[in-house]
Design a protein around this motif. Structure first.
Motif, mmCIF file in Angstrom:
data_model
loop_
_atom_site.group_PDB
_atom_site.id
_atom_site.type_symbol
_atom_site.label_atom_id
_atom_site.label_comp_id
_atom_site.label_asym_id
_atom_site.label_seq_id
_atom_site.Cartn_x
_atom_site.Cartn_y
_atom_site.Cartn_z
ATOM 1 N N VAL A 285 0.810 -1.214 0.000
ATOM 2 C CA VAL A 285 0.000 0.000 0.000
ATOM 3 C C VAL A 285 0.845 1.266 0.000
ATOM 4 C CG1 VAL A 285 -1.940 -1.175 1.101
ATOM 5 C CG2 VAL A 285 -0.297 0.073 2.526
ATOM 6 N N MET A 286 2.102 1.160 0.437
ATOM 7 C CA MET A 286 3.002 2.315 0.438
ATOM 8 C C MET A 286 4.421 1.856 0.674
ATOM 9 S SD MET A 286 2.284 4.005 4.169
ATOM 10 C CE MET A 286 0.679 4.452 3.611
ATOM 11 N N SER A 287 5.370 2.765 0.361
ATOM 12 C CA SER A 287 6.776 2.495 0.643
ATOM 13 C C SER A 287 7.521 3.815 0.758
ATOM 14 C CB SER A 287 7.391 1.620 -0.460
ATOM 15 O OG SER A 287 7.401 2.320 -1.690
ATOM 16 N N TRP A 288 8.685 3.762 1.379
ATOM 17 C CA TRP A 288 9.565 4.934 1.481
ATOM 18 C C TRP A 288 10.956 4.499 1.911
ATOM 19 C CZ3 TRP A 288 5.398 5.029 5.217
ATOM 20 C CH2 TRP A 288 5.758 4.587 6.487
ATOM 21 N N ARG A 289 11.882 5.439 1.796
ATOM 22 C CA ARG A 289 13.224 5.308 2.378
ATOM 23 C C ARG A 289 13.258 6.255 3.571
ATOM 24 N NH1 ARG A 289 17.896 3.703 -0.649
ATOM 25 N NH2 ARG A 289 18.994 5.423 0.327
ATOM 26 N N ARG A 290 13.728 5.745 4.691
ATOM 27 C CA ARG A 290 13.775 6.537 5.927
ATOM 28 C C ARG A 290 15.170 6.450 6.518
ATOM 29 N NH1 ARG A 290 11.145 4.471 11.372
ATOM 30 N NH2 ARG A 290 11.512 6.241 12.730
ATOM 31 N N THR A 291 15.688 7.588 6.939
ATOM 32 C CA THR A 291 17.002 7.650 7.557
ATOM 33 C C THR A 291 16.844 8.122 8.994
ATOM 34 O OG1 THR A 291 18.011 8.129 5.418
ATOM 35 C CG2 THR A 291 19.317 8.645 7.373
ATOM 36 N N VAL A 292 17.446 7.371 9.916
ATOM 37 C CA VAL A 292 17.361 7.689 11.341
ATOM 38 C C VAL A 292 18.751 7.651 11.967
ATOM 39 C CG1 VAL A 292 15.004 6.815 11.641
ATOM 40 C CG2 VAL A 292 16.918 5.278 11.973
ATOM 41 N N MET A 293 18.901 8.441 13.014
ATOM 42 C CA MET A 293 20.111 8.376 13.821
ATOM 43 C C MET A 293 19.773 7.552 15.051
ATOM 44 S SD MET A 293 22.489 11.405 15.391
ATOM 45 C CE MET A 293 23.117 11.853 13.775
ATOM 46 N N VAL A 294 20.510 6.458 15.242
ATOM 47 C CA VAL A 294 20.251 5.551 16.357
ATOM 48 C C VAL A 294 21.472 5.494 17.277
ATOM 49 C CG1 VAL A 294 18.589 4.127 15.094
ATOM 50 C CG2 VAL A 294 20.994 3.515 15.056
ATOM 51 N N TYR A 295 21.189 5.198 18.536
ATOM 52 C CA TYR A 295 22.262 5.078 19.506
ATOM 53 C C TYR A 295 23.137 3.863 19.220
ATOM 54 C CZ TYR A 295 20.104 8.542 22.572
ATOM 55 O OH TYR A 295 19.592 9.693 23.098
ATOM 56 N N ARG A 296 24.399 3.980 19.558
ATOM 57 C CA ARG A 296 25.293 2.827 19.607
ATOM 58 C C ARG A 296 24.986 2.089 20.913
ATOM 59 N NH1 ARG A 296 29.424 3.079 15.879
ATOM 60 N NH2 ARG A 296 30.534 1.522 17.075
ATOM 61 N N ARG A 297 25.372 0.852 21.010
ATOM 62 C CA ARG A 297 25.088 0.039 22.179
ATOM 63 C C ARG A 297 25.660 0.644 23.471
ATOM 64 N NH1 ARG A 297 23.067 -4.414 21.779
ATOM 65 N NH2 ARG A 297 23.868 -4.935 19.743
ATOM 66 N N ASP A 298 26.823 1.294 23.386
ATOM 67 C CA ASP A 298 27.451 1.840 24.595
ATOM 68 C C ASP A 298 27.031 3.280 24.910
ATOM 69 O OD1 ASP A 298 28.777 3.101 22.512
ATOM 70 O OD2 ASP A 298 30.791 2.581 23.201
ATOM 71 N N ALA A 299 26.096 3.833 24.167
ATOM 72 C CA ALA A 299 25.620 5.198 24.454
ATOM 73 C C ALA A 299 24.944 5.230 25.825
ATOM 74 C CB ALA A 299 24.650 5.661 23.372
ATOM 75 N N PRO A 300 25.233 6.239 26.638
ATOM 76 C CA PRO A 300 24.622 6.285 27.967
ATOM 77 C C PRO A 300 23.213 6.886 27.983
ATOM 78 C CG PRO A 300 26.114 8.134 27.695
ATOM 79 C CD PRO A 300 26.231 7.291 26.435
ATOM 80 N N HIS A 301 22.799 7.508 26.912
ATOM 81 C CA HIS A 301 21.583 8.319 26.900
ATOM 82 C C HIS A 301 20.285 7.550 27.125
ATOM 83 C CE1 HIS A 301 24.747 10.239 24.543
ATOM 84 N NE2 HIS A 301 24.299 11.371 25.068
ATOM 85 N N ASP A 302 20.232 6.297 26.724
ATOM 86 C CA ASP A 302 18.985 5.536 26.854
ATOM 87 C C ASP A 302 19.078 4.458 27.936
ATOM 88 O OD1 ASP A 302 20.737 3.890 25.417
ATOM 89 O OD2 ASP A 302 19.126 2.969 24.261
ATOM 90 N N LYS A 303 20.003 4.618 28.845
ATOM 91 C CA LYS A 303 20.196 3.647 29.925
ATOM 92 C C LYS A 303 19.800 4.283 31.263
ATOM 93 C CE LYS A 303 22.734 1.174 26.905
ATOM 94 N NZ LYS A 303 22.761 2.051 25.768
ATOM 95 N N ASN A 304 19.416 3.448 32.206
ATOM 96 C CA ASN A 304 19.185 3.854 33.595
ATOM 97 C C ASN A 304 18.187 4.998 33.745
ATOM 98 O OD1 ASN A 304 21.140 1.950 34.511
ATOM 99 N ND2 ASN A 304 22.727 3.384 33.862
ATOM 100 N N TYR A 305 17.119 4.961 32.964
ATOM 101 C CA TYR A 305 16.113 6.020 33.053
ATOM 102 C C TYR A 305 14.932 5.634 33.941
ATOM 103 C CZ TYR A 305 13.785 3.191 29.515
ATOM 104 O OH TYR A 305 13.196 2.152 28.849
ATOM 105 N N PHE A 306 14.786 4.359 34.242
ATOM 106 C CA PHE A 306 13.639 3.919 35.044
ATOM 107 C C PHE A 306 13.834 4.411 36.474
ATOM 108 C CE2 PHE A 306 10.765 1.120 37.254
ATOM 109 C CZ PHE A 306 9.718 0.961 36.362
ATOM 110 N N PRO A 307 12.811 5.047 37.057
ATOM 111 C CA PRO A 307 12.965 5.604 38.415
ATOM 112 C C PRO A 307 13.063 4.523 39.474
ATOM 113 C CG PRO A 307 10.694 5.810 37.689
ATOM 114 C CD PRO A 307 11.477 5.295 36.516
ATOM 115 N N ARG A 308 13.786 4.825 40.554
ATOM 116 C CA ARG A 308 13.845 3.914 41.705
ATOM 117 C C ARG A 308 12.697 4.264 42.638
ATOM 118 N NH1 ARG A 308 19.557 1.933 43.269
ATOM 119 N NH2 ARG A 308 20.610 2.099 41.257
ATOM 120 N N ALA A 309 11.984 3.260 43.043
ATOM 121 C CA ALA A 309 10.864 3.470 43.957
ATOM 122 C C ALA A 309 11.370 3.961 45.301
ATOM 123 C CB ALA A 309 10.072 2.182 44.130
#
Length: 172
Positions: free
Chosen positions: A141-165
């Protein structure tokens, strides 16, 4: 070529040019979805919300708003392509190749067509995929090319975000 079964998120290192991701979720489009999206975006084309009017058109029934179908197919692809993205960089070659109707179920798959390290962000890489949306009958029904910037595995930005109770760890 490797076909990956459904999973959750990929880092830059996980992407291989030529790999295909069959995204695990499908989405059936209801009349409410289409009407709300059409009115929310102020699209006044009656082929998207007036059954009497649309019935007189060559297709003979309501056509789902293409902005909604793009958004749904994009959303379906997030789990594999951009779950770990920090930003979208662009969409190219968007093609709407088959009408989508109320009650259709959309699926999507993507193939990695390019990847490179980011020159400005050492914690990220740039991945380009070709994505296509399919209906329940296998019509593209549709198609496209999409370019994204993704984190490397060792990037700290998406780690340890869950709050501690404040009350401590969850226990039985």
């Amino acid at each position: 070529m490797t076909v990956h079964e459904p999973g959750l998120g990929r880092y830059y290192e996980d992407f291989v040019v030529g790999d295909v991701y069959q995204h695990p979720l499908g989405r059936t489009i209801s009349e409410a979805d289409n009407t709300w999206f059409t009115l929310l975006t102020m699209n006044t084309n009656q082929n998207h919300f007036n059954a009497h009017f649309a019935g007189r058109a060559p297709v003979g029934k309501i056509i789902v708003n293409s902005g909604l179908t793009v958004a749904i197919v994009l959303g379906i692809s997030v789990i594999d392509v951009s779950q770990t993205a920090l930003m979208n960089l662009g969409w190219d070659e968007i093609k709407l190749t088959h009408p989508v109707f109320l009650g259709d179920t959309l699926y999507a798959e993507s193939i990695v067509v390019d990847k490179r390290e980011s020159g400005s962000r050492p914690y990220a890489g740039i991945v380009t995929c070709r994505t296509r949306g399919l209906n329940q009958d296998g019509d593209e029904v549709m198609s496209w090319r999409r370019t994204v910037m993704v984190y490397r595995r060792d990037a700290p930005h998406d780690k340890n975000y869950f709050p501690r109770a404040k009350t401590g760890p969850l226990t039985t």
